[in-house]
Design a protein around this motif. Structure first.
Motif, PDB file in Angstrom:
ATOM      1  N   ALA A 254      -5.349   2.902   5.099  1.00  0.00           N
ATOM      2  CA  ALA A 254      -5.942   4.194   5.477  1.00  0.00           C
ATOM      3  C   ALA A 254      -7.364   4.306   4.949  1.00  0.00           C
ATOM      4  CB  ALA A 254      -5.093   5.342   4.959  1.00  0.00           C
ATOM      5  N   LYS A 255      -8.195   5.036   5.678  1.00  0.00           N
ATOM      6  CA  LYS A 255      -9.575   5.275   5.293  1.00  0.00           C
ATOM      7  C   LYS A 255      -9.887   6.758   5.389  1.00  0.00           C
ATOM      8  CE  LYS A 255     -11.300   0.742   6.782  1.00  0.00           C
ATOM      9  NZ  LYS A 255     -12.278   0.022   7.658  1.00  0.00           N
ATOM     10  N   ASP A 256     -10.748   7.234   4.460  1.00  0.00           N
ATOM     11  CA  ASP A 256     -11.195   8.622   4.481  1.00  0.00           C
ATOM     12  C   ASP A 256     -12.668   8.645   4.104  1.00  0.00           C
ATOM     13  OD1 ASP A 256     -10.161  11.642   4.483  1.00  0.00           O
ATOM     14  OD2 ASP A 256     -11.602  11.425   2.836  1.00  0.00           O
ATOM     15  N   ASN A 257     -13.486   9.308   4.887  1.00  0.00           N
ATOM     16  CA  ASN A 257     -14.936   9.246   4.717  1.00  0.00           C
ATOM     17  C   ASN A 257     -15.511  10.260   3.731  1.00  0.00           C
ATOM     18  OD1 ASN A 257     -15.167   7.159   6.621  1.00  0.00           O
ATOM     19  ND2 ASN A 257     -15.266   8.610   8.320  1.00  0.00           N
ATOM     20  N   ARG A 258     -14.713  11.247   3.281  1.00  0.00           N
ATOM     21  CA  ARG A 258     -15.248  12.294   2.400  1.00  0.00           C
ATOM     22  C   ARG A 258     -14.656  12.230   0.994  1.00  0.00           C
ATOM     23  NH1 ARG A 258     -20.074  14.750   3.712  1.00  0.00           N
ATOM     24  NH2 ARG A 258     -20.139  15.190   5.944  1.00  0.00           N
ATOM     25  N   SER A 259     -13.556  12.950   0.805  1.00  0.00           N
ATOM     26  CA  SER A 259     -12.987  13.066  -0.541  1.00  0.00           C
ATOM     27  C   SER A 259     -12.245  11.822  -0.982  1.00  0.00           C
ATOM     28  CB  SER A 259     -12.053  14.282  -0.603  1.00  0.00           C
ATOM     29  OG  SER A 259     -10.983  14.149   0.319  1.00  0.00           O
ATOM     30  N   GLY A 260     -11.841  10.988  -0.018  1.00  0.00           N
ATOM     31  CA  GLY A 260     -11.136   9.775  -0.385  1.00  0.00           C
ATOM     32  C   GLY A 260      -9.631   9.888  -0.204  1.00  0.00           C
ATOM     33  N   LEU A 261      -8.993   8.741  -0.111  1.00  0.00           N
ATOM     34  CA  LEU A 261      -7.549   8.678   0.127  1.00  0.00           C
ATOM     35  C   LEU A 261      -6.764   9.045  -1.130  1.00  0.00           C
ATOM     36  CD1 LEU A 261      -5.257   7.818   2.094  1.00  0.00           C
ATOM     37  CD2 LEU A 261      -5.414   5.535   1.047  1.00  0.00           C
ATOM     38  N   LYS A 262      -5.742   9.850  -0.952  1.00  0.00           N
ATOM     39  CA  LYS A 262      -4.848  10.189  -2.054  1.00  0.00           C
ATOM     40  C   LYS A 262      -3.541   9.426  -1.960  1.00  0.00           C
ATOM     41  CE  LYS A 262      -2.628  14.077  -4.396  1.00  0.00           C
ATOM     42  NZ  LYS A 262      -2.424  15.554  -4.393  1.00  0.00           N
ATOM     43  N   ASP A 263      -2.942   9.363  -0.747  1.00  0.00           N
ATOM     44  CA  ASP A 263      -1.639   8.713  -0.634  1.00  0.00           C
ATOM     45  C   ASP A 263      -1.332   8.369   0.820  1.00  0.00           C
ATOM     46  OD1 ASP A 263       0.716   7.639  -1.479  1.00  0.00           O
ATOM     47  OD2 ASP A 263       1.627   9.520  -2.147  1.00  0.00           O
ATOM     48  N   ILE A 264      -0.497   7.340   1.002  1.00  0.00           N
ATOM     49  CA  ILE A 264       0.100   7.014   2.308  1.00  0.00           C
ATOM     50  C   ILE A 264       1.609   7.161   2.164  1.00  0.00           C
ATOM     51  CG2 ILE A 264       0.431   5.242   4.082  1.00  0.00           C
ATOM     52  CD1 ILE A 264      -2.169   3.952   3.177  1.00  0.00           C
ATOM     53  N   LEU A 265       2.202   7.923   3.055  1.00  0.00           N
ATOM     54  CA  LEU A 265       3.634   8.188   2.992  1.00  0.00           C
ATOM     55  C   LEU A 265       4.317   7.611   4.227  1.00  0.00           C
ATOM     56  CD1 LEU A 265       3.373  11.911   1.831  1.00  0.00           C
ATOM     57  CD2 LEU A 265       3.843   9.942   0.377  1.00  0.00           C
ATOM     58  N   TYR A 266       5.547   7.132   4.057  1.00  0.00           N
ATOM     59  CA  TYR A 266       6.301   6.612   5.202  1.00  0.00           C
ATOM     60  C   TYR A 266       7.774   6.938   5.038  1.00  0.00           C
ATOM     61  CZ  TYR A 266       8.305   2.755   2.493  1.00  0.00           C
ATOM     62  OH  TYR A 266       9.026   2.012   1.590  1.00  0.00           O
ATOM     63  N   SER A 267       8.477   6.889   6.158  1.00  0.00           N
ATOM     64  CA  SER A 267       9.922   7.135   6.194  1.00  0.00           C
ATOM     65  C   SER A 267      10.529   6.279   7.294  1.00  0.00           C
ATOM     66  CB  SER A 267      10.198   8.619   6.455  1.00  0.00           C
ATOM     67  OG  SER A 267      11.572   8.847   6.674  1.00  0.00           O
ATOM     68  N   THR A 268      11.771   5.863   7.124  1.00  0.00           N
ATOM     69  CA  THR A 268      12.469   5.064   8.140  1.00  0.00           C
ATOM     70  C   THR A 268      13.658   5.846   8.687  1.00  0.00           C
ATOM     71  OG1 THR A 268      13.821   4.010   6.437  1.00  0.00           O
ATOM     72  CG2 THR A 268      11.797   2.883   7.097  1.00  0.00           C
ATOM     73  N   THR A 269      13.910   5.630   9.999  1.00  0.00           N
ATOM     74  CA  THR A 269      15.062   6.238  10.653  1.00  0.00           C
ATOM     75  C   THR A 269      15.820   5.130  11.402  1.00  0.00           C
ATOM     76  OG1 THR A 269      13.941   8.357  10.923  1.00  0.00           O
ATOM     77  CG2 THR A 269      15.870   7.951  12.315  1.00  0.00           C
ATOM     78  N   LYS A 279       8.233   8.606   1.318  1.00  0.00           N
ATOM     79  CA  LYS A 279       7.859   8.116  -0.007  1.00  0.00           C
ATOM     80  C   LYS A 279       6.535   7.376   0.091  1.00  0.00           C
ATOM     81  CE  LYS A 279      10.960   4.146   0.595  1.00  0.00           C
ATOM     82  NZ  LYS A 279      12.122   3.431   0.021  1.00  0.00           N
ATOM     83  N   SER A 280       5.928   7.161  -1.054  1.00  0.00           N
ATOM     84  CA  SER A 280       4.611   6.529  -1.085  1.00  0.00           C
ATOM     85  C   SER A 280       4.702   5.051  -0.704  1.00  0.00           C
ATOM     86  CB  SER A 280       4.000   6.659  -2.476  1.00  0.00           C
ATOM     87  OG  SER A 280       3.756   8.011  -2.792  1.00  0.00           O
ATOM     88  N   PHE A 281       3.724   4.629   0.049  1.00  0.00           N
ATOM     89  CA  PHE A 281       3.628   3.208   0.394  1.00  0.00           C
ATOM     90  C   PHE A 281       2.920   2.484  -0.744  1.00  0.00           C
ATOM     91  CE2 PHE A 281       0.929  -0.188   2.123  1.00  0.00           C
ATOM     92  CZ  PHE A 281       1.907  -1.023   2.635  1.00  0.00           C
ATOM     93  N   THR A 282       3.622   1.528  -1.338  1.00  0.00           N
ATOM     94  CA  THR A 282       3.068   0.816  -2.496  1.00  0.00           C
ATOM     95  C   THR A 282       2.987  -0.686  -2.284  1.00  0.00           C
ATOM     96  OG1 THR A 282       5.289   0.731  -3.478  1.00  0.00           O
ATOM     97  CG2 THR A 282       3.856   2.575  -4.134  1.00  0.00           C
ATOM     98  N   SER A 283       3.762  -1.232  -1.340  1.00  0.00           N
ATOM     99  CA  SER A 283       3.737  -2.680  -1.079  1.00  0.00           C
ATOM    100  C   SER A 283       4.149  -2.933   0.368  1.00  0.00           C
ATOM    101  CB  SER A 283       4.671  -3.417  -2.048  1.00  0.00           C
ATOM    102  OG  SER A 283       6.011  -2.970  -1.895  1.00  0.00           O
ATOM    103  N   ASP A 284       3.860  -4.119   0.839  1.00  0.00           N
ATOM    104  CA  ASP A 284       4.162  -4.483   2.224  1.00  0.00           C
ATOM    105  C   ASP A 284       5.660  -4.358   2.501  1.00  0.00           C
ATOM    106  OD1 ASP A 284       1.494  -5.028   2.368  1.00  0.00           O
ATOM    107  OD2 ASP A 284       1.725  -7.205   2.150  1.00  0.00           O
ATOM    108  N   LEU A 285       5.983  -3.922   3.719  1.00  0.00           N
ATOM    109  CA  LEU A 285       7.385  -3.726   4.118  1.00  0.00           C
ATOM    110  C   LEU A 285       7.892  -4.949   4.878  1.00  0.00           C
ATOM    111  CD1 LEU A 285       7.128  -0.041   5.427  1.00  0.00           C
ATOM    112  CD2 LEU A 285       7.666  -0.829   3.109  1.00  0.00           C
ATOM    113  N   SER A 286       9.073  -5.421   4.511  1.00  0.00           N
ATOM    114  CA  SER A 286       9.677  -6.570   5.185  1.00  0.00           C
ATOM    115  C   SER A 286      10.445  -6.104   6.419  1.00  0.00           C
ATOM    116  CB  SER A 286      10.614  -7.311   4.221  1.00  0.00           C
ATOM    117  OG  SER A 286      11.378  -8.277   4.905  1.00  0.00           O
ATOM    118  N   VAL A 287      10.111  -6.668   7.571  1.00  0.00           N
ATOM    119  CA  VAL A 287      10.803  -6.295   8.803  1.00  0.00           C
ATOM    120  C   VAL A 287      12.272  -6.694   8.745  1.00  0.00           C
ATOM    121  CG1 VAL A 287      10.907  -6.692  11.298  1.00  0.00           C
ATOM    122  CG2 VAL A 287       8.691  -6.460  10.150  1.00  0.00           C
ATOM    123  N   VAL A 288      12.549  -7.881   8.210  1.00  0.00           N
ATOM    124  CA  VAL A 288      13.932  -8.362   8.127  1.00  0.00           C
ATOM    125  C   VAL A 288      14.766  -7.438   7.242  1.00  0.00           C
ATOM    126  CG1 VAL A 288      15.409 -10.260   7.339  1.00  0.00           C
ATOM    127  CG2 VAL A 288      13.306 -10.754   8.597  1.00  0.00           C
TER     128      VAL A 288
END
Length: 326
Positions: A254-269, A279-288
């Motif tokens: 993610a990119k933000d041009n002003r205040s800057g990035l705070k967090d990336i969140l994701y969820s699975t269904t 929850k916060s994205f902290t590392s690459d997700l394994s498809v398998v």
């Protein structure tokens, strides 16, 4: 002649003898105070006026003493007296009422405590100077941006305070624009993104002007943008469909041009309907691993948020066994 002189001398001796034998007046004063207190005693020939500073044509005899008692012998023509307490740094208490010096010498005169209590000085409260207050709860400081102040709302409220004459108006200017005027409470809008310099001051009813206050800040209204990076081998199929190898992983950037990035969140269904919390994205997700967890097809929802709270619209990735559709 000799008899006449003898008579005159006899009369003089009688007069002098009577003057020497006349009892002296003794004035004993007992005051309800501590032994270290200091007092001032005034003896008057004429009764003074208790309500005026200039109280009699003849000046008094003044005696200053330390302690709560004193014994004096007033002169014959001094018929009145009064007492007051002396404090530190030149402070002086109230005078007592005026008393007569013709008192019974065998019984000390007690001056009531309420007449000799130390005069206390009660200063009037100093009126507060006019001052305008801006709530800094409307801002966040981003250290990564060299301590830049970012406005988190779409307006700033200037609330002046004046305890004396009251507030007449608030004047403010944005950047190099013209000066504007508002009443005692000014709500100044900042809806457009950009860098701002706000100058403001207040004027009270008496015409007193507050020194100009200045706030530099940035208004950030745009949310960050998140993209997906595929880690591992992949090929393109029909309909722009991506085919991933079993060891492929998903990375959110993610990119933000002003205040800057705070967090990336994701969820699975999962296809079964089971949905996880964001929850916060902290590392690459394994498809398998995701396919194994869901035992079939699944979806990933993701978005980013910046330092001032701007949230990106939620995006979706759809996965099927052996394939992924964006």
């Amino acid at each position: 002649m000799k008899q006449t002189l003898t008579l005159i001398l006899t009369v003089l001796f009688l007069i002098l003898g009577s003057l020497e034998s006349k009892p002296k007046r003794e004035l004993r004063i007992l005051i309800d105070a501590d032994a270290e207190a200091k007092f001032e005693l005034e003896l008057w020939q004429d009764k003074p006026n208790e309500t005026e500073a200039s109280i009699a044509p003849k000046p008094p005899e003044v005696i200053q003493f330390k302690g709560n008692r004193i014994t004096v012998t007033p002169k014959d023509d001094f018929e009145y007296f009064r007492v007051r307490r002396l404090g530190d740094y030149g402070a002086k208490g109230f005078w007592t009422q005026v008393y007569s010096t013709n008192v019974d010498p065998s019984s000390p005169l007690s001056v009531p405590k309420e007449f000799v209590s130390k005069k206390t000085f009660e200063p009037k409260p100093i009126p507060k100077k006019i001052v305008s207050v801006v709530s800094y709860e409307s801002f966040v400081i981003v250290k990564e941006k060299e301590e830049t102040r970012f406005l988190t709302k779409d307006f700033i409220t200037v609330a002046p305070v004046d305890d004396a004459s009251g507030v007449a108006e608030v004047r403010y200017r944005i950047n190099d624009g013209q000066w504007n005027s508002a009443k005692s409470l000014a709500s100044i809008p900042f809806s457009e993104e950009g860098e701002y310099k706000l100058l403001y001051f207040s004027i009270d009813m008496a015409g007193n002007k507050e020194p100009i206050q200045i706030i530099d800040f940035v208004r950030d209204t745009k949310p960050p943008e998140t993209s997906v990076e595929w880690i591992g081998s992949q090929t393109k199929g029909k309909g722009n469909m991506n085919f991933l190898s079993p060891d492929s992983k998903i990375r959110f950037v993610a990119k933000d041009n002003r205040s800057g990035l705070k967090d990336i969140l994701y969820s699975t269904t999962c296809q079964s309907g089971t949905q996880a919390e964001f929850k916060s994205f902290t590392s690459d997700l394994s498809v398998v691993n995701l396919k194994t967890e869901c035992k079939g097809s699944f979806q990933i929802f993701y978005y980013a948020i910046d330092q001032v709270g701007n949230e990106e619209a939620v995006k979706t990735l759809n996965f099927q066994l052996g394939s992924e559709t964006n």
